[in-house]
Design an enzyme around this catalytic site. Sequence first.
Site, PDB file in Angstrom:
ATOM      1  N   HIS A   1     -48.292  36.812  80.997  1.00 29.10           N
ATOM      2  CA  HIS A   1     -49.265  37.009  82.058  1.00 29.10           C
ATOM      3  C   HIS A   1     -49.879  35.692  82.539  1.00 29.10           C
ATOM      4  CE1 HIS A   1     -51.513  39.396  84.706  1.00 29.10           C
ATOM      5  NE2 HIS A   1     -51.811  40.395  83.904  1.00 29.10           N
TER       6      HIS A   1
ATOM      7  N   ASP B   1     -32.281  49.065  92.353  1.00 30.59           N
ATOM      8  CA  ASP B   1     -30.959  49.640  92.074  1.00 30.59           C
ATOM      9  C   ASP B   1     -30.013  48.504  91.693  1.00 30.59           C
ATOM     10  OD1 ASP B   1     -28.484  50.817  92.021  1.00 30.59           O
ATOM     11  OD2 ASP B   1     -28.718  51.883  93.937  1.00 30.59           O
TER      12      ASP B   1
END
Length: 391
Positions: free
Chosen positions: A114, A332
Amino acid sequence: MAGRYNDTSAISELSSERITDKLQKSLAETLTKFYPLAGRFRKDDLSIHCNDEGVDYVETKVKTNLAEFLHEGPEIDLLDDLLPKTDMQSIPLLGVQVNIFNCGGLVMGVQILHILADAFTLATFVKEWAQISQTGTTKGCLSSFDFLPSLFPTKVLSGHQYSLPSSGDPEIVTRRFVFDALAIAKLKDRIGSSNTFTRPTRVAVVMSLIWKVLVGISSAKHGHSRDSSLLFPINLRGKLNLPSLEYALGNFIVLVNTTLEANQSKELNDFVNMIGNTSRGISVDIGKASINDIAPMFVNCDAEFVNKLGQKDEMDIYLSSSWCRLPWYEADFGWGKPFWVSNVSKTFEIFCLMDTKNGDGIEAWVSLKENDMAELEKDPDILTFCPPLQK
């Protein structure tokens, strides 16, 4: 983590060797566009050393079928096993674990430090990687790590107190609660015309309900009401008069907080109004800010966050985050869009919101101490709008 539980029908037509080879090659290509991810963090000067040392990439075989793993919802603790066991405090900034199940089903576990990136950055990276994996080319990604360094110069952040994540509390447990579209509509109707601003968002009502329940749990535990503060991030992208910053990669958020005092009304609409007014206020301030104001605003918000954490003995502090409206389900890789994208368990108290696959519901991943979680799970409002799916 972006956990991707894909439909196995398309994958079964490809060998696992072809799949993993395709993923490795497309990952390498993607990293040329997201090159800081292959570097290392240097805490001494708050910078990323872009030395191309690489990321952590692991492939595993899982001796079960994906349908069995997903039956009635997977045990949340097992999701951690699908992530690479990387020491994210020292080496790779990005970790990927590709898990191939007996049936050919695929789960991809992704984690990122992070310090370098927020959820927008991770989602953008995963979507771009999927595009390159599927087509071998990119659509011309406008996102870049080059936008923020000039906005947040090191000299401005030199006094900024940034600490690496701790190992957390072993008593923390995580549960998943799903609010479908009907439940969210009922929540909005319950708020009705009593709120003081426009019809609240899905995120606002779910965040408010969870906060309200936690306040009630605290009051019962302590025998009296306490001041309660909710901390949550605001995405700065699209809020400034600089179109290029809409695609900025890195950490482009501010942590804001809103506090409900012990003697204030504690109806659901009160929590919704608190969150809505805070979000609206910071958005207005950001819209009026000049370029030179952004870094000081970030530092001031973070200092207030640190100050709030220092008051945990006197008041209740809750941390929330939203991963909603990010393109998780658009990724995808060449064998269909994800069946399910999930978070994972946490070792600190937080609740994180994510879209359901159809986009009109919300999954709330709540991490609390065991005793508080037991109270949350049996709260009448939680049982009304979304009972927990699994332990």
